[in-house]
Structures are given as structure tokens and as C-alpha cells.
Write an enzyme that holds these catalytic residues in place. Structure first.
Site, PDB file in Angstrom:
ATOM      1  N   LYS A 124       0.945  -1.220  -0.034  1.00  0.00           N
ATOM      2  CA  LYS A 124       0.275   0.052   0.021  1.00  0.00           C
ATOM      3  C   LYS A 124       1.187   1.461  -0.306  1.00  0.00           C
ATOM      4  CE  LYS A 124      -4.136  -2.038   1.710  1.00  0.00           C
ATOM      5  NZ  LYS A 124      -5.709  -1.528   2.036  1.00  0.00           N
ATOM      6  N   LYS A 207      -4.201  -8.767  -5.876  1.00  0.00           N
ATOM      7  CA  LYS A 207      -5.014  -9.184  -6.077  1.00  0.00           C
ATOM      8  C   LYS A 207      -6.497  -8.589  -5.815  1.00  0.00           C
ATOM      9  CE  LYS A 207      -6.123  -7.032  -1.098  1.00  0.00           C
ATOM     10  NZ  LYS A 207      -7.775  -7.169  -1.285  1.00  0.00           N
ATOM     11  N   LYS A 210     -10.968  -2.700  -3.302  1.00  0.00           N
ATOM     12  CA  LYS A 210     -11.754  -2.160  -3.126  1.00  0.00           C
ATOM     13  C   LYS A 210     -11.068  -0.629  -4.170  1.00  0.00           C
ATOM     14  CE  LYS A 210     -13.590  -3.146   0.816  1.00  0.00           C
ATOM     15  NZ  LYS A 210     -12.538  -2.330   1.407  1.00  0.00           N
TER      16      LYS A 210
HETATM   17  P1  ATP Z   1      -8.675  -1.947   0.590  1.00  0.00           P
HETATM   18  O1  ATP Z   1      -7.947  -1.951  -1.070  1.00  0.00           O
HETATM   19  O2  ATP Z   1      -9.458  -0.451   0.804  1.00  0.00           O
HETATM   20  O3  ATP Z   1      -7.674  -2.509   1.412  1.00  0.00           O
HETATM   21  P2  ATP Z   1      -9.840  -4.558   0.104  1.00  0.00           P
HETATM   22  O4  ATP Z   1     -10.903  -5.337  -0.540  1.00  0.00           O
HETATM   23  O5  ATP Z   1      -8.251  -5.440   0.830  1.00  0.00           O
HETATM   24  O6  ATP Z   1      -9.677  -3.414   0.702  1.00  0.00           O
HETATM   25  P3  ATP Z   1     -10.208  -5.328   3.544  1.00  0.00           P
HETATM   26  O7  ATP Z   1     -11.383  -4.670   3.729  1.00  0.00           O
HETATM   27  O8  ATP Z   1      -8.353  -4.476   3.253  1.00  0.00           O
HETATM   28  O9  ATP Z   1     -10.754  -5.719   1.937  1.00  0.00           O
HETATM   29  O10 ATP Z   1     -10.882  -6.889   3.777  1.00  0.00           O
HETATM   30  C1  ATP Z   1     -11.265  -7.077   4.097  1.00  0.00           C
HETATM   31  C2  ATP Z   1     -11.811  -8.593   4.122  1.00  0.00           C
HETATM   32  O11 ATP Z   1     -11.903  -9.163   2.846  1.00  0.00           O
HETATM   33  C3  ATP Z   1     -10.371  -9.632   5.158  1.00  0.00           C
HETATM   34  O12 ATP Z   1     -10.895 -10.898   5.345  1.00  0.00           O
HETATM   35  C4  ATP Z   1      -9.742  -9.838   2.919  1.00  0.00           C
HETATM   36  O13 ATP Z   1      -8.617 -10.683   3.446  1.00  0.00           O
HETATM   37  C5  ATP Z   1     -10.850  -9.654   2.297  1.00  0.00           C
HETATM   38  N1  ATP Z   1     -10.419  -9.668   0.617  1.00  0.00           N
HETATM   39  C6  ATP Z   1      -9.914  -8.928   0.658  1.00  0.00           C
HETATM   40  N2  ATP Z   1      -9.852  -8.756  -0.963  1.00  0.00           N
HETATM   41  C7  ATP Z   1      -9.767 -10.488  -0.669  1.00  0.00           C
HETATM   42  C8  ATP Z   1      -9.440 -11.051  -2.168  1.00  0.00           C
HETATM   43  N3  ATP Z   1      -9.361 -10.705  -3.578  1.00  0.00           N
HETATM   44  N4  ATP Z   1     -10.636 -11.914  -2.438  1.00  0.00           N
HETATM   45  C9  ATP Z   1     -10.522 -12.698  -1.527  1.00  0.00           C
HETATM   46  N5  ATP Z   1     -10.593 -11.714  -0.135  1.00  0.00           N
HETATM   47  C10 ATP Z   1     -10.175 -10.994   0.053  1.00  0.00           C
HETATM   48 MG    MG Z   2      -7.104  -4.960   2.030  1.00  0.00          MG
END
Ligand code: ATP
Ligand code: MG
Length: 345
Positions: A124, A207, A210
Site C-alpha cells: 500500500k 489481488k 476495493k
Molecule cells: P482495500 O483495498 O481498501 O484494502 P480490500 O478490498 O482489500 O480493500 P479489506 O477491507 O482490506 O478489503 O478486507 C476485508 C476482507 O476481505 C479481509 O478479510 C480480506 O482478506 C478480504 N479480501 C479482500 N480482498 C480479497 C480478495 N481479492 N479475495 C479474497 N478475499 C479478499
Molecule cells: Mg485490504
């Protein structure tokens, strides 16, 4: 050394997990986390606590005018996906000050060497780590506090959060050791299901997130049918047809990812999905995948829309959830302060 302070020989089976309202919920969040949250709620045998971690979201700047709505929208996404506020505690982090209180102690327990190994910070912060916030660096200590303020025994997460749950265990173990106690449990990460790491639609080595600047990289739970179809049609692939077995997808990350999404949405294993898909070209497979994704996600997005139209009701649910959460967290955090020799509340 004095005798250990024995606090608890057994911990209540308790699940905690959270998602940051740092953007709209994605298919990765749904398959890797929210579906698992619902699964653990349904399994029974656990108290389930689910949190919109808005204080984590501000580790990178968020538009204040948008953040509260993003929190409500994420709460609506949880409920629309099956998290039931009557059976699970659902709230947003900033309503429960005990998270931040305990995080301070954990900032003093965690070691710089541990934090320096965290890959999420490196990803990040990118090349300009000097300009990243101190909060982004300390994020895993706040996450440990989120979990341990409830003495949570199980944390369902996607693969990318495994390292942070392991750090939570390290923090619990060091706290227990340094203060001669067994106050904090050794929390287990629960990384289950077919899609524990959904990849970006534009780059099979990253990965799905969002916060990715490209909206084409992800499917949002609020995307309409045309948008979902367009994103899948444009998803990066390779020129080969789909093979007979999942093993043969090695070295084809984009193809593997789309098959993985298909398998997860149809609640089948990768090998089961391959028996159906073997020999197909992407021209055939992509419309099937789009249709399946729309079929599964449309009811969720319709329900999210209905729920977000009534913000007062969502706020009421989150306020009540926060009260229930505080009843559990306040005595635990008070005791942690006493153990350390600080004045508790
Ligand atoms: P950001 O980019 O802001 O970090 P994010 O999409 O990674 O957002 P988080 O809020 O950080 O979402 O993670 C929330 C949950 O979703 C965590 O348990 C994380 O492991 C899961 N998660 C996030 N992205 C993925 C993905 N691509 N595949 C499976 N699980 C995911
Ligand atoms: Mg995340």
C-alpha cells in the site's frame, strides 16, 4: 518472576472480523470474507461479531462526506448478503473507543521488526513509503486490538490478511509473556472456501481490491448487469482454451482466476468446474460467467439499494450493535489496562 496471573483457562468460541469502508464492497470481499461471515453465523456454536472498520479506512485519506455513507453501504452489503443483526453483532469501529484504547497498548507491545515484515504496508505504501501515514504502518496493531478486545478465538479472512492474524497471535503471546498472564487467546485465522484470494480482472498477479484505482479491475456488489458483463468481457485472459484439470491452469493466472470465480459462485470445487468447462474458449466461457455472476449478485445489490434508502434504520442497527460490542469489549480492555498498570476507565 511472580506467578502467572491466570485469567481464563477457556475462551468463549467467538468470531470477529471486519471490512474497511474504503470503497464499495467487491466480489473478492464477498467470496473471501462476507460469505464466510454468514457461514460462521449459520454454523452456530460461535458468537459472531462483524465490524465496519472505519478507523482503518482513514489510514489512507477518505473524503469525510463519503466515509459515513460508505460505512452504511458496507453495512447494507453485509445484511443483504445474510449477516443477520439479530444473530450477529454488527457495528462500526469508531463507535467503540475500546479498539483505539487497546491499540495503544499493542503499539507498545509490537516490535518495529515485526511491523517491517508486513507485506500489506509495503504494497500500500508503494515506492513512496516516507509519505505513508503512521496509521497505515500501525494498522496491524489496531487490527490486533479489534480482535483481542473481544477475546475472539476465530477470525475469518481472505488469504491476504493471514499475516496480520499471525501478528495478532504474536502480540497476544508477547503481552501474555511480558505481563506473566494468559489473558489473551491465541486467535485462529479461518481461511476457507474456494476463493480465498480473488485476483484483479486486469492483472492476475494482483489481488482484487476495493481501493484499486481502476474500477475495471473489480466487480462491485453494486454493479448492474451490463457493467458486470462488460468487466468480465474485458477481463484479461490468454489465447488458449480451458484445460481439463485445475492443475493445468498453473502459469495462467488470469484464466485460473476466472475459473476460480466461476467455481466459487457455483459452489463447486475447481476440479468440478473444470469437468464442465474443459475445452471451452473464453468467448464461450465469459458470457456464462457473467450470467452466473449477475444471477448471484443482482439480489444482493437490489437489497443493498433498498436498505441504503433508509439510513436511519442502518444507523439504528449500528448503534445497537455498538452497544452490544461495548458490553463485551469494555471489561476486557479495562482489565488489560489494569494488568499493564495503567488506570482503567
Ligand atoms: P482495500 O483495498 O481498501 O484494502 P480490500 O478490498 O482489500 O480493500 P479489506 O477491507 O482490506 O478489503 O478486507 C476485508 C476482507 O476481505 C479481509 O478479510 C480480506 O482478506 C478480504 N479480501 C479482500 N480482498 C480479497 C480478495 N481479492 N479475495 C479474497 N478475499 C479478499
Ligand atoms: Mg485490504
Amino acid at each position: 518472576m511472580s506467578a502467572p496471573v491466570t485469567e481464563s483457562s477457556a475462551f468463549t468460541p467467538r468470531v470477529f472480523s471486519g471490512i474497511q469502508p474504503s470503497g464499495g464492497l467487491t466480489l473478492g470481499n464477498y467470496l473471501g470474507a462476507i460469505q464466510r461471515f454468514v457461514g460462521m453465523q449459520e454454523t452456530g456454536g460461535y458468537e459472531t461479531i462483524y465490524c465496519l472498520v472505519d478507523m482503518h479506512a482513514i489510514t489512507v485519506w477518505q473524503d469525510p462526506a463519503r466515509l459515513a455513507d460508505a460505512t452504511r453501504e458496507a453495512a447494507a452489503g453485509f445484511i443483504a448478503s445474510g449477516v443477520d443483526p439479530e444473530r450477529s453483532i454488527l457495528f462500526n469501529q469508531s463507535r467503540v473507543p475500546e479498539h483505539a484504547q487497546l491499540a495503544w497498548i499493542f503499539n507498545c507491545v509490537a516490535r518495529l521488526g515485526w511491523m517491517n515484515r508486513m507485506t500489506q504496508f509495503k504494497d500500500k505504501a508503494g515506492k513512496n513509503a516516507e509519505a505513508a501515514s503512521l496509521g497505515l504502518y500501525a494498522y496491524p496493531a489496531l487490527m490486533a486490538a479489534d480482535i483481542l478486545a473481544y477475546h475472539a478465538t476465530h477470525v475469518p479472512v481472505g488469504e491476504d490478511q493471514k499475516q496480520h492474524v499471525e501478528l495478532t497471535r504474536d502480540i497476544a503471546a508477547k503481552f501474555n509473556h511480558d505481563y506473566g498472564t494468559d489473558f489473551f487467546p491465541m486467535t485462529e485465522p479461518v481461511i476457507e472456501g474456494t476463493a480465498t484470494r480473488v485476483m484483479s480482472l486486469r492483472d492476475g498477479s494482483k489481488k482484487m481490491s476495493k481501493s484499486d484505482p481502476s474500477d475495471m479491475s473489480r466487480i462491485n456488489l453494486t454493479d448492474d448487469a451490463d457493467t458486470i458483463a462488460k468487466k468480465i468481457r474485458k477481463a484479461k485472459t490468454d489465447p488458449e482454451p480451458l484445460p481439463e484439470t485445475a492443475k493445468e491452469l498453473d502459469g495462467r493466472p488470469e484464466a485460473r482466476n476466472l475459473v476460480n470465480i466461476y467455481a466459487a459462485l457455483s459452489e463447486r470445487s475447481m476440479d468440478e468446474a473444470m469437468t464442465e468447462l474443459a475445452g471451452q474458449q473464453f468467448g464461450q466461457f465469459k458470457p456464462m460467467l457473467a450470467e452466473l455472476a449477475v444471477e448471484k449478485l443482482a439480489p444482493i445489490s437490489t437489497e443493498m439499494k433498498r436498505l441504503t434508502d433508509d439510513t436511519a434504520e442502518i444507523d439504528r442497527i449500528l448503534a445497537r450493535g455498538a452497544e452490544q460490542a461495548r458490553e463485551i469489549a469494555a471489561p476486557i480492555v479495562k482489565r488489560a489496562y489494569e494488568i499493564v498498570g495503567l488506570s482503567a476507565g
